[in-house]
Scaffold this motif. Structure first.
Motif, PDB file in Angstrom:
ATOM      1  N   VAL A 114       5.725  -3.882 -11.568  1.00 28.17           N
ATOM      2  CA  VAL A 114       6.366  -3.068 -10.525  1.00 28.17           C
ATOM      3  C   VAL A 114       7.348  -2.090 -11.151  1.00 28.17           C
ATOM      4  CG1 VAL A 114       7.985  -3.185  -8.587  1.00 28.17           C
ATOM      5  CG2 VAL A 114       5.994  -4.706  -8.646  1.00 28.17           C
ATOM      6  N   GLU A 115       8.037  -2.501 -12.207  1.00 28.44           N
ATOM      7  CA  GLU A 115       8.948  -1.578 -12.895  1.00 28.44           C
ATOM      8  C   GLU A 115       8.178  -0.394 -13.472  1.00 28.44           C
ATOM      9  OE1 GLU A 115      12.151  -1.270 -13.133  1.00 28.44           O
ATOM     10  OE2 GLU A 115      12.550  -3.037 -11.897  1.00 28.44           O
ATOM     11  N   VAL A 116       6.986  -0.662 -14.022  1.00 27.78           N
ATOM     12  CA  VAL A 116       6.142   0.427 -14.532  1.00 27.78           C
ATOM     13  C   VAL A 116       5.800   1.397 -13.404  1.00 27.78           C
ATOM     14  CG1 VAL A 116       3.882   0.991 -15.504  1.00 27.78           C
ATOM     15  CG2 VAL A 116       5.191  -0.936 -16.429  1.00 27.78           C
ATOM     16  N   LEU A 117       5.384   0.848 -12.265  1.00 27.57           N
ATOM     17  CA  LEU A 117       5.008   1.698 -11.142  1.00 27.57           C
ATOM     18  C   LEU A 117       6.215   2.468 -10.624  1.00 27.57           C
ATOM     19  CD1 LEU A 117       2.888   2.651  -9.133  1.00 27.57           C
ATOM     20  CD2 LEU A 117       3.327   0.592  -7.777  1.00 27.57           C
ATOM     21  N   ALA A 118       7.350   1.802 -10.516  1.00 29.50           N
ATOM     22  CA  ALA A 118       8.557   2.481 -10.033  1.00 29.50           C
ATOM     23  C   ALA A 118       8.931   3.647 -10.947  1.00 29.50           C
ATOM     24  CB  ALA A 118       9.710   1.476  -9.939  1.00 29.50           C
ATOM     25  N   ALA A 119       8.798   3.445 -12.258  1.00 27.88           N
ATOM     26  CA  ALA A 119       9.118   4.525 -13.196  1.00 27.88           C
ATOM     27  C   ALA A 119       8.173   5.709 -13.003  1.00 27.88           C
ATOM     28  CB  ALA A 119       9.045   4.006 -14.633  1.00 27.88           C
ATOM     29  N   LEU A 120       6.891   5.424 -12.828  1.00 24.17           N
ATOM     30  CA  LEU A 120       5.921   6.505 -12.606  1.00 24.17           C
ATOM     31  C   LEU A 120       6.186   7.243 -11.299  1.00 24.17           C
ATOM     32  CD1 LEU A 120       2.670   4.713 -13.812  1.00 24.17           C
ATOM     33  CD2 LEU A 120       3.668   6.783 -14.815  1.00 24.17           C
TER      34      LEU A 120
ATOM     35  N   PHE B  87       0.877  -1.176   0.000  1.00 29.61           N
ATOM     36  CA  PHE B  87       0.000   0.000   0.000  1.00 29.61           C
ATOM     37  C   PHE B  87       0.905   1.215   0.000  1.00 29.61           C
ATOM     38  CE2 PHE B  87      -3.436   2.578   2.219  1.00 29.61           C
ATOM     39  CZ  PHE B  87      -4.364   2.460   1.190  1.00 29.61           C
ATOM     40  N   LEU B  88       0.863   1.987  -1.101  1.00 34.18           N
ATOM     41  CA  LEU B  88       1.835   3.058  -1.290  1.00 34.18           C
ATOM     42  C   LEU B  88       1.161   4.426  -1.359  1.00 34.18           C
ATOM     43  CD1 LEU B  88       2.696   0.457  -3.321  1.00 34.18           C
ATOM     44  CD2 LEU B  88       4.722   1.894  -3.528  1.00 34.18           C
ATOM     45  N   ASP B  89       1.785   5.388  -0.710  1.00 32.64           N
ATOM     46  CA  ASP B  89       1.357   6.784  -0.812  1.00 32.64           C
ATOM     47  C   ASP B  89       2.071   7.407  -2.006  1.00 32.64           C
ATOM     48  OD1 ASP B  89       0.556   9.382  -0.530  1.00 32.64           O
ATOM     49  OD2 ASP B  89       1.090   9.543   1.591  1.00 32.64           O
ATOM     50  N   VAL B  90       1.299   7.836  -3.004  1.00 33.30           N
ATOM     51  CA  VAL B  90       1.886   8.393  -4.231  1.00 33.30           C
ATOM     52  C   VAL B  90       1.627   9.895  -4.334  1.00 33.30           C
ATOM     53  CG1 VAL B  90       1.685   6.179  -5.421  1.00 33.30           C
ATOM     54  CG2 VAL B  90      -0.203   7.819  -5.592  1.00 33.30           C
ATOM     55  N   ALA B  91       1.384  10.532  -3.188  1.00 29.49           N
ATOM     56  CA  ALA B  91       0.985  11.940  -3.176  1.00 29.49           C
ATOM     57  C   ALA B  91       1.962  12.830  -3.934  1.00 29.49           C
ATOM     58  CB  ALA B  91       0.844  12.428  -1.732  1.00 29.49           C
ATOM     59  N   ASP B  92       3.268  12.551  -3.806  1.00 29.16           N
ATOM     60  CA  ASP B  92       4.247  13.446  -4.427  1.00 29.16           C
ATOM     61  C   ASP B  92       4.322  13.299  -5.940  1.00 29.16           C
ATOM     62  OD1 ASP B  92       5.362  10.945  -4.379  1.00 29.16           O
ATOM     63  OD2 ASP B  92       7.357  11.614  -3.744  1.00 29.16           O
ATOM     64  N   ARG B  93       3.567  12.370  -6.500  1.00 28.14           N
ATOM     65  CA  ARG B  93       3.556  12.203  -7.957  1.00 28.14           C
ATOM     66  C   ARG B  93       2.218  12.563  -8.575  1.00 28.14           C
ATOM     67  NH1 ARG B  93       8.604  12.240  -9.325  1.00 28.14           N
ATOM     68  NH2 ARG B  93       8.010  11.370 -11.368  1.00 28.14           N
ATOM     69  N   LEU B  94       1.308  13.130  -7.776  1.00 31.40           N
ATOM     70  CA  LEU B  94       0.002  13.503  -8.296  1.00 31.40           C
ATOM     71  C   LEU B  94       0.028  14.914  -8.856  1.00 31.40           C
ATOM     72  CD1 LEU B  94      -2.393  12.062  -5.540  1.00 31.40           C
ATOM     73  CD2 LEU B  94      -1.427  10.932  -7.569  1.00 31.40           C
ATOM     74  N   ASP B  95      -0.698  15.110  -9.947  1.00 31.73           N
ATOM     75  CA  ASP B  95      -0.844  16.446 -10.509  1.00 31.73           C
ATOM     76  C   ASP B  95      -2.282  16.919 -10.285  1.00 31.73           C
ATOM     77  OD1 ASP B  95      -2.403  15.101 -12.389  1.00 31.73           O
ATOM     78  OD2 ASP B  95      -0.788  15.023 -13.879  1.00 31.73           O
ATOM     79  N   GLY B  96      -2.716  17.884 -11.046  1.00 30.31           N
ATOM     80  CA  GLY B  96      -4.047  18.443 -10.857  1.00 30.31           C
ATOM     81  C   GLY B  96      -5.179  17.451 -11.084  1.00 30.31           C
ATOM     82  N   ARG B  97      -4.895  16.359 -11.732  1.00 30.28           N
ATOM     83  CA  ARG B  97      -5.919  15.341 -11.971  1.00 30.28           C
ATOM     84  C   ARG B  97      -6.138  14.441 -10.770  1.00 30.28           C
ATOM     85  NH1 ARG B  97      -3.523  11.988 -16.474  1.00 30.28           N
ATOM     86  NH2 ARG B  97      -1.693  12.379 -15.147  1.00 30.28           N
ATOM     87  N   GLY B  98      -5.263  14.557  -9.768  1.00 28.70           N
ATOM     88  CA  GLY B  98      -5.393  13.748  -8.576  1.00 28.70           C
ATOM     89  C   GLY B  98      -5.079  12.278  -8.811  1.00 28.70           C
ATOM     90  N   LEU B  99      -5.594  11.444  -7.923  1.00 29.77           N
ATOM     91  CA  LEU B  99      -5.306  10.018  -8.002  1.00 29.77           C
ATOM     92  C   LEU B  99      -5.868   9.388  -9.275  1.00 29.77           C
ATOM     93  CD1 LEU B  99      -4.014   7.631  -6.470  1.00 29.77           C
ATOM     94  CD2 LEU B  99      -6.269   7.181  -5.475  1.00 29.77           C
ATOM     95  N   THR B 100      -7.012   9.862  -9.722  1.00 30.38           N
ATOM     96  CA  THR B 100      -7.595   9.315 -10.953  1.00 30.38           C
ATOM     97  C   THR B 100      -6.637   9.463 -12.121  1.00 30.38           C
ATOM     98  OG1 THR B 100      -9.851   9.762 -10.209  1.00 30.38           O
ATOM     99  CG2 THR B 100      -9.513   9.501 -12.578  1.00 30.38           C
ATOM    100  N   GLY B 101      -6.004  10.615 -12.227  1.00 31.88           N
ATOM    101  CA  GLY B 101      -5.050  10.832 -13.303  1.00 31.88           C
ATOM    102  C   GLY B 101      -3.851   9.911 -13.201  1.00 31.88           C
ATOM    103  N   PHE B 102      -3.374   9.695 -11.973  1.00 31.97           N
ATOM    104  CA  PHE B 102      -2.242   8.791 -11.784  1.00 31.97           C
ATOM    105  C   PHE B 102      -2.617   7.369 -12.198  1.00 31.97           C
ATOM    106  CE2 PHE B 102       0.281   5.810  -9.290  1.00 31.97           C
ATOM    107  CZ  PHE B 102       1.566   6.265  -9.530  1.00 31.97           C
TER     108      PHE B 102
END
Length: 414
Positions: A405-411, A350-365
């Motif tokens: 996981v590599e895809v997620l790590a890159a994002l 379960f990962l917090d991805v807050a620092d990679r979110l833009d104006g679209r929020g979690l849906t955009g990510f």
């Protein structure tokens, strides 16, 4: 003078006839008529694991379906549907007894006694359509409209809809990451207690966090629940998959008079499609659960129970031992690549991805993930976690998981 209709007298009302918020903002309102639906049902999320899952079928290129908790491993040989034949099991396509096949009940009694030490007889067990059906039977047996269930969050996502399906109120209690001792565990939950609270739900090892709740914390929570006269819903479906730390803590021996323990052949033995699990609880209360079972799923599929019996009588423990080591290895590799702590148990990160979110929020990510073939579950399905995602590291073969996981790590820029 307001008069409460006789049919509603078993609900909790005050002197003015005020009912829980589910009933017209606290007052009795007409039942929904065509074309309207129950407000409780309208509030239930239709897609909990991914609102984008429909894109699995249309994505061009490899897909990494890490959004649903499942396993790539098939059940043990001899315990699969292809191994069951009518010649050996006459009547295997007929209804089973609503409580469960007698032989399976006896095997579960024996397993429960051996694992937990709790005194257990047939009357303490109900075989159910997965732990999901079992927890639904619990909710149906203990909840009146507006009753509240305290959910230690992040929590298994379907428990919210199960509570709402029986017109209860799911109260999400942010717990993991806040509690750091037995005392603080109780304090965190006490903040959310009201006179409408009737039950406490937790699952350990945890879906989605991959954490385990330490035994002293569980003991403190159980004792607090006893003092507050609450039912306990102990979701133990990942009991076999602890990778580090102390052994699994079985809750039922600590408070057998109020605890319903949920167990699953889906998670234990790779049988999710069979829909077979069971609930262990107080004998008197189990009579009420059986009523709900009869009037919802009636009985668990007979072939599924036969497969469950085979796995308990034969290769189940050896299969679990192998699966646990394979799960541990892939979970540790995924955690290391993503820069998070390895899972203590279950099959999730379960990962917090807050620092990679833009104006679209979690849906955009999540859309960016899907564009690359990766499907992850959104944090809000597990409670008030608008910047988190969950992945299941056993939902696909290890090489597929590692590429996902590599895809997620890159994002995430890691």
């Amino acid at each position: 003078m307001f008069v409460v209709p006789e049919i509603l007298l078993h609900f909790h009302t005050d002197a003015n006839g005020v009912l829980p918020p589910a009933f017209g903002n606290g007052r009795i309102s007409p039942m929904p008529r065509h074309p309207n639906f129950s407000p409780s049902v309208l509030d239930i999320a239709g897609a909990v694991y991914s609102a984008l899952a429909h894109r699995l079928a249309t994505h061009k290129g490899e897909v990494y379906p890490l959004h649903v908790g499942d396993t790539w491993m098939e059940p043990p040989e001899g315990c699969r549907m292809e191994d069951l034949r009518v010649a050996e099991h006459p009547g295997m396509h007929r209804y089973a007894a609503p409580q469960g096949l007698p032989a399976l009940l006896d095997a579960l009694v024996e397993q429960t006694r051996a694992r937990s030490g709790a005194p257990t007889e047939r009357e303490n067990i109900l075989v159910t359509t997965g732990a999901t059906g079992g927890l639904g039977a619990v909710a149906g047996a203990i909840l009146a409209p507006g009753d509240e269930v305290l959910l230690l969050a992040p929590h298994w996502p379907l428990i919210t809809g199960i509570v709402q399906s029986f017109h209860g109120v799911a109260v999400e209690v942010p717990f993991f990451g806040r509690a750091d001792s037995p005392e603080s565990a109780v304090e965190v939950v006490r903040e959310y207690l009201t006179d409408r609270s009737v039950a406490l739900y937790f699952n350990t090892p945890s879906n989605p966090t991959g954490r385990t709740i330490p035994r002293p914390w569980i003991e403190a929570l159980v004792e607090w629940a006893r003092r507050e006269d609450l039912w306990i819903l102990s979701d133990e479906v990942y009991e076999d998959y602890i990778f580090s730390g102390e052994p699994h803590t079985y809750c039922r021996p600590l408070a057998p008079e109020r605890t319903f323990a949920a167990h699953s052949f889906s998670k234990a033995y790779g049988m999710a499609g069979n829909r077979c699990g069971h609930i262990a609880g107080p004998a008197g209360a189990m009579k009420e659960l059986r009523k709900i079972g009869v009037h919802s799923f009636y009985s668990t599929p007979t072939a599924s129970q036969l497969a469950a019996l085979r796995v308990l009588q034969g290769p189940g423990e050896a299969w679990v031992g192998q699966a646990r080591e394979r799960y541990r290895a892939v979970g540790e590799r995924a955690a290391a690549r993503l820069g998070v702590a390895p899972p203590q148990g279950s099959t999730f990160l379960f990962l917090d991805v807050a620092d990679r979110l833009d104006g679209r929020g979690l849906t955009g990510f999540l859309e960016d993930c899907v564009d690359r073939g990766l499907f992850a579950a959104p944090g809000p399905s597990f409670g008030p976690y608008p910047t988190h995602v969950r992945i299941c590291f056993t939902a696909a073969p290890p090489d597929v998981v590692e590429r996902g996981v590599e895809v997620l790590a890159a994002l995430l820029g890691r």
